[in-house]
Design an enzyme around this catalytic site. Structure first.
Site, PDB file in Angstrom:
ATOM      1  CG  LEU A 124      11.123  -7.455  -5.545  1.00  0.00           C
ATOM      2  CD1 LEU A 124      11.293  -8.855  -4.747  1.00  0.00           C
ATOM      3  CD2 LEU A 124      10.269  -6.309  -4.682  1.00  0.00           C
TER       4      LEU A 124
ATOM      5  N   GLY B 283       7.448  -7.136 -12.287  1.00  0.00           N
ATOM      6  CA  GLY B 283       7.399  -5.884 -11.834  1.00  0.00           C
ATOM      7  C   GLY B 283       6.465  -5.858 -10.557  1.00  0.00           C
TER       8      GLY B 283
ATOM      9  CB  ALA C 188      12.275   1.672   1.289  1.00  0.00           C
TER      10      ALA C 188
ATOM     11  N   GLY D  56       8.162  28.909 -19.056  1.00  0.00           N
ATOM     12  CA  GLY D  56       7.915  28.918 -20.486  1.00  0.00           C
ATOM     13  C   GLY D  56       8.805  28.297 -21.472  1.00  0.00           C
ATOM     14  N   GLY D  57       9.023  28.947 -22.474  1.00  0.00           N
ATOM     15  CA  GLY D  57      10.231  28.206 -23.375  1.00  0.00           C
ATOM     16  C   GLY D  57      11.508  27.813 -22.977  1.00  0.00           C
TER      17      GLY D  57
ATOM     18  CD  GLU E 206      12.068   2.197  -3.076  1.00  0.00           C
ATOM     19  OE1 GLU E 206      11.387   2.357  -1.933  1.00  0.00           O
ATOM     20  OE2 GLU E 206      13.319   2.830  -3.239  1.00  0.00           O
ATOM     21  N   GLY E 207       7.218   0.520  -6.361  1.00  0.00           N
ATOM     22  CA  GLY E 207       5.800   0.412  -6.620  1.00  0.00           C
ATOM     23  C   GLY E 207       5.138   1.489  -6.997  1.00  0.00           C
TER      24      GLY E 207
HETATM   25  N1  CAA Z   1       4.759  -6.988   5.409  1.00  0.00           N
HETATM   26  C1  CAA Z   1       5.075  -8.107   5.617  1.00  0.00           C
HETATM   27  N2  CAA Z   1       4.385  -9.238   4.898  1.00  0.00           N
HETATM   28  C2  CAA Z   1       3.615  -8.733   3.982  1.00  0.00           C
HETATM   29  C3  CAA Z   1       3.219  -7.444   3.623  1.00  0.00           C
HETATM   30  C4  CAA Z   1       3.922  -6.535   4.611  1.00  0.00           C
HETATM   31  N3  CAA Z   1       3.823  -5.244   4.089  1.00  0.00           N
HETATM   32  N4  CAA Z   1       2.623  -7.528   2.715  1.00  0.00           N
HETATM   33  C5  CAA Z   1       2.160  -8.890   2.312  1.00  0.00           C
HETATM   34  N5  CAA Z   1       2.735  -9.426   3.168  1.00  0.00           N
HETATM   35  C6  CAA Z   1       2.807 -10.851   3.258  1.00  0.00           C
HETATM   36  C7  CAA Z   1       1.487 -11.523   3.595  1.00  0.00           C
HETATM   37  O1  CAA Z   1       0.776 -11.442   4.674  1.00  0.00           O
HETATM   38  C8  CAA Z   1       1.482 -12.720   2.638  1.00  0.00           C
HETATM   39  O2  CAA Z   1       1.883 -13.693   3.482  1.00  0.00           O
HETATM   40  P1  CAA Z   1       1.256 -15.215   3.495  1.00  0.00           P
HETATM   41  O3  CAA Z   1       1.688 -16.055   2.138  1.00  0.00           O
HETATM   42  O4  CAA Z   1       1.853 -15.803   4.759  1.00  0.00           O
HETATM   43  O5  CAA Z   1      -0.251 -15.011   3.806  1.00  0.00           O
HETATM   44  C9  CAA Z   1       2.415 -12.667   1.649  1.00  0.00           C
HETATM   45  O6  CAA Z   1       3.236 -11.317   1.867  1.00  0.00           O
HETATM   46  C10 CAA Z   1       1.757 -12.257   0.197  1.00  0.00           C
HETATM   47  O7  CAA Z   1       0.772 -11.128   0.409  1.00  0.00           O
HETATM   48  P2  CAA Z   1      -0.009 -10.551  -0.939  1.00  0.00           P
HETATM   49  O8  CAA Z   1      -1.011 -11.846  -0.924  1.00  0.00           O
HETATM   50  O9  CAA Z   1      -0.669  -9.372  -0.228  1.00  0.00           O
HETATM   51  O10 CAA Z   1       0.733 -10.517  -2.033  1.00  0.00           O
HETATM   52  P3  CAA Z   1       0.429 -10.147  -3.422  1.00  0.00           P
HETATM   53  O11 CAA Z   1       1.256 -10.974  -4.448  1.00  0.00           O
HETATM   54  O12 CAA Z   1      -1.016  -9.820  -3.751  1.00  0.00           O
HETATM   55  O13 CAA Z   1       1.504  -8.578  -3.610  1.00  0.00           O
HETATM   56  C11 CAA Z   1       1.525  -6.489  -3.655  1.00  0.00           C
HETATM   57  C12 CAA Z   1       0.940  -7.530  -2.888  1.00  0.00           C
HETATM   58  C13 CAA Z   1       1.430  -5.090  -2.797  1.00  0.00           C
HETATM   59  C14 CAA Z   1       0.954  -5.974  -4.949  1.00  0.00           C
HETATM   60  C15 CAA Z   1       3.096  -6.416  -3.793  1.00  0.00           C
HETATM   61  O14 CAA Z   1       3.553  -7.544  -5.042  1.00  0.00           O
HETATM   62  C16 CAA Z   1       3.853  -5.138  -4.267  1.00  0.00           C
HETATM   63  O15 CAA Z   1       4.140  -4.429  -3.241  1.00  0.00           O
HETATM   64  N6  CAA Z   1       4.160  -5.093  -5.589  1.00  0.00           N
HETATM   65  C17 CAA Z   1       5.106  -3.760  -5.977  1.00  0.00           C
HETATM   66  C18 CAA Z   1       6.507  -4.153  -6.016  1.00  0.00           C
HETATM   67  C19 CAA Z   1       7.393  -3.119  -5.950  1.00  0.00           C
HETATM   68  O16 CAA Z   1       7.147  -2.305  -5.358  1.00  0.00           O
HETATM   69  N7  CAA Z   1       8.588  -3.226  -6.541  1.00  0.00           N
HETATM   70  C20 CAA Z   1       9.606  -2.241  -6.449  1.00  0.00           C
HETATM   71  C21 CAA Z   1      10.841  -2.777  -6.874  1.00  0.00           C
HETATM   72  S1  CAA Z   1      12.062  -2.058  -5.990  1.00  0.00           S
HETATM   73  C22 CAA Z   1      12.506  -0.749  -6.772  1.00  0.00           C
HETATM   74  O17 CAA Z   1      11.918  -0.255  -7.581  1.00  0.00           O
HETATM   75  C23 CAA Z   1      13.868  -0.092  -6.510  1.00  0.00           C
HETATM   76  C24 CAA Z   1      14.389   0.846  -7.168  1.00  0.00           C
HETATM   77  O18 CAA Z   1      14.445   0.884  -8.452  1.00  0.00           O
HETATM   78  C25 CAA Z   1      14.840   2.018  -6.546  1.00  0.00           C
END
Ligand code: CAA
Length: 374
Positions: free
Chosen positions: A114, A120, A232, A330-331, A354-355
């Protein structure tokens, strides 16, 4: 049952090799084979696709036990769930059989793509793109922070398929290692979770069959990604609980043996208070993970909020508890000869991937808003 099985693998195979793979920064294929042999790979996948028919709660219990011995192995395992959840959430029956079965049997590994250099926390701003050409999508761009990258055979790749659309801009494409135009780039040199590779992936006119788009209908990718993260995040929280539990146990044993001022340091009230707070927070985190995981498994409403809450809380607990474990040692705790500094290094990333904790707070706050409108 899963706890016992995972603990056996953790104690026999993971713990004795944790420091070695941390130092080498190499994928531990022998450990992965032991996990697969114990039947843990398909715990969260239903039986019709070759899995064990468990859910996210079962997955979390296994992740906790593996992470108690090594945080890297915890994520090495859990990231396969992260990669398969988009298929479970949005795949067709044929796609589920094709991609879930080899993962469930431990024959193949999967990675989740992703994040990108410039996308990010703001995942929706990703730029990697795929244009349709007949029966194929031609994929171009790059992905960053692919956990399991290089080791994995299958990659769930989120990319732009319709730049003009606002809500159906992104799709999830299932890409297989070895497809022409697929290339593993930089392999990251990490602070913690060093046994699992985290890499950049490059796509240069990579031709992916159109039937590999999840759901066989483009444009649902962002929703699939968000629904995936809801399922997840308890797994990362469980990794954090395992790390914290492991650190607590080491600190407790050490405090019982270490003598200063003529007495074991565990007889000092300041150390007792530290251990009591650590144990209380670990148990509170565990219970919150179980509540969130059950909510995911039962399809409860507003699961994003609970899932984010357990990740936020448990990962902060892991950081606090592993820090205090180093303090109690400690150390010695600061030295690589002892295991707690590794748990501390492994714990940090749980507050990031994962956020981030900041993103979890946004998800929780939005969830509160939804609750107040019900
Ligand atoms: N389930 C289903 N749909 C969802 C949803 C959910 N939980 N959350 C949002 N949506 C949908 C919304 O309904 C919306 O749909 P419409 O366009 O039809 O209205 C669309 O998605 C956009 O939603 P938002 O406007 O809320 O989206 P946003 O751009 O404001 O982003 C955010 C929301 C929560 C900040 C999101 O971008 C996010 O979670 N960011 C963090 C990313 C992340 O966790 N990355 C981790 C990468 S993976 C990783 O780390 C793997 C690893 O190494 C192990």
């Amino acid at each position: 049952m899963w706890r016992e099985r995972a603990r056996e693998v953790a104690e026999k195979v993971v713990r004795p090799n944790a420091a070695k793979y941390d130092k080498l920064q190499e994928y531990p294929w022998d450990i992965k084979d032991a996990i697969a042999k114990a039947g843990l790979m398909g715990v969260w996948i239903s039986k019709e696709y070759g899995g064990q028919g468990g859910g996210v709660l079962d997955l979390c219990i296994c992740v906790e036990e593996l992470s108690r011995a090594c945080g890297g192995v915890g994520v090495l395992y859990a990231v396969n769930a992260l990669g398969t959840f988009p298929v479970m959430v949005g795949g067709t029956e044929e796609q589920k059989h094709r991609w879930l079965t080899p993962i469930a049997k431990g024959e193949k590994l999967i990675s989740f793509g992703l994040s990108e250099k410039f996308a990010g926390s703001d995942a929706a701003s990703l730029r990697c793109n795929a244009r349709r050409e007949g029966d194929y999508f031609v994929l171009n761009g790059e992905k960053k922070w692919n956990t399991n990258g290089g080791a994995a055979d299958i990659y769930t790749v989120f990319c732009v398929t319709d730049g003009d659309s606002k809500s159906r801009r992104i799709s999830a494409l299932m890409v297989e290692k070895g497809m022409p135009g697929f290339r593993i780039g930089k392999v990251e040199d990490k602070m913690g979770i060093r046994c699992v590779p985290v890499v950049e992936i490059h796509f240069d006119d990579c031709r992916v069959p159109a039937k590999n788009v999840l759901g066989e209908s483009a444009g649902m990718g962002f929703k699939h990604a968000m629904a995936t993260l809801d399922k997840a995040r308890p797994g990362v929280a469980a990794q954090a609980v395992g790390l914290a539990q492991g650190a607590l146990e080491y600190a407790q044993v050490y405090a019982g043996h270490r003598e200063q001022f003529g007495a074991p340091i565990s007889s000092f009230q300041m150390i007792q208070a530290m251990l009591a707070d650590m144990a209380t927070k670990v148990e509170a985190a565990r219970q919150l993970v179980h509540v969130a995981a059950r909510a995911v498994d039962t399809g409860a409403p507003n699961v994003s909020k609970l899932s984010a809450m357990c990740k936020l809380f448990a990962t902060d607990v892991a950081m606090e508890v592993t820090t205090n474990a180093v303090q109690i040692f400690g150390g010695y705790g600061y030295m690589r000869d002892y295991p707690v500094e590794k748990l501390f290094r492994d714990a940090k990333v749980t507050e990031i991937y994962e956020g981030t904790s900041e993103i979890q707070r946004i998800v929780i706050a939005r969830g509160l808003g939804r609750d107040s409108h019900q």
